[in-house]
Design an enzyme around this catalytic site. Sequence first.
Site, PDB file in Angstrom:
ATOM      1  N   VAL A  71       0.843  -1.196   0.000  1.00  0.00           N
ATOM      2  CA  VAL A  71       0.000   0.000   0.000  1.00  0.00           C
ATOM      3  C   VAL A  71       0.880   1.249   0.000  1.00  0.00           C
ATOM      4  O   VAL A  71       0.678   2.174  -0.798  1.00  0.00           O
ATOM      5  CB  VAL A  71      -0.954   0.004   1.217  1.00  0.00           C
ATOM      6  N   ASN A  74       2.654   1.964  -3.321  1.00  0.00           N
ATOM      7  CA  ASN A  74       1.779   2.510  -4.350  1.00  0.00           C
ATOM      8  C   ASN A  74       1.189   3.870  -3.987  1.00  0.00           C
ATOM      9  O   ASN A  74       0.881   4.668  -4.875  1.00  0.00           O
ATOM     10  CB  ASN A  74       0.652   1.511  -4.654  1.00  0.00           C
ATOM     11  N   GLU A  75       1.026   4.128  -2.712  1.00  0.00           N
ATOM     12  CA  GLU A  75       0.456   5.407  -2.287  1.00  0.00           C
ATOM     13  C   GLU A  75       1.467   6.546  -2.363  1.00  0.00           C
ATOM     14  O   GLU A  75       1.164   7.625  -2.860  1.00  0.00           O
ATOM     15  CB  GLU A  75      -0.086   5.298  -0.854  1.00  0.00           C
ATOM     16  N   SER A  76       2.658   6.310  -1.836  1.00  0.00           N
ATOM     17  CA  SER A  76       3.616   7.424  -1.694  1.00  0.00           C
ATOM     18  C   SER A  76       5.023   7.104  -2.158  1.00  0.00           C
ATOM     19  O   SER A  76       5.877   7.992  -2.172  1.00  0.00           O
ATOM     20  CB  SER A  76       3.680   7.847  -0.221  1.00  0.00           C
ATOM     21  N   TYR A 182      -5.064   0.234  -9.402  1.00  0.00           N
ATOM     22  CA  TYR A 182      -4.510   0.347  -8.052  1.00  0.00           C
ATOM     23  C   TYR A 182      -4.600  -0.982  -7.318  1.00  0.00           C
ATOM     24  O   TYR A 182      -3.617  -1.458  -6.741  1.00  0.00           O
ATOM     25  CB  TYR A 182      -5.264   1.436  -7.281  1.00  0.00           C
TER      26      TYR A 182
END
Length: 204
Positions: A71, A74-76, A182
């Site tokens: 997570v 992929n998020e930051s 995503y």
Amino acid sequence: MARRKKKKLLDRWSIKFLIFALAFFLIGEAGIKIWNSEAVQTRFVYMWPYQEEILEYSGKNKIDPFLVAAVIKNESGFDTEAVSHAGAIGLMQIMPETGEWIASQMGLDYFDLEALHTPEYNVRLGCWYLGELEYEFQRNWVLMMIAYNAGRGNTRAWMQENGWDYNFNRIEDIPYPDTREYVKKVLRDRDKYYLFYKNKIKNY
């Protein structure tokens, strides 16, 4: 005689070309093997900074640490200073209003907006939220990741509109392309983190 010389010359060039092609192929194969090796992948693709915080808070919330790492990737991209155009902050890209709600649900004395840039605080709140989503969507990681990306309300609406139950796993049926990609990437990356790190984590 000239024809013979020409033939020999062509034969030489053919041999040289075959040798070059073979060498190129072997180098390419070796390059692919090197790139796909654990050492290279964990150094350049599947890095895992802030592992200590992730293991601590994923453990406290009984969620998969490899999923948390995926997570964050992929998020930051593990950038503590990341801020999205919508205003999501830090490693797990927590929206301020969501962070405030999480803090109240956790029973924290107050919500510290600036602290969302610190790994410990961000991961602490983010792991609690993932744990909440995992419970709400009955440990279905596809639905859980849809909710993390598109929101719980949208997830519930899509479940109702499309007749999805808690066994839903057809990622290709997710109606929103960004969310579809995503979810696909997070779950793929989760499996990679598991593959590369499962034997390096104690008590897992």
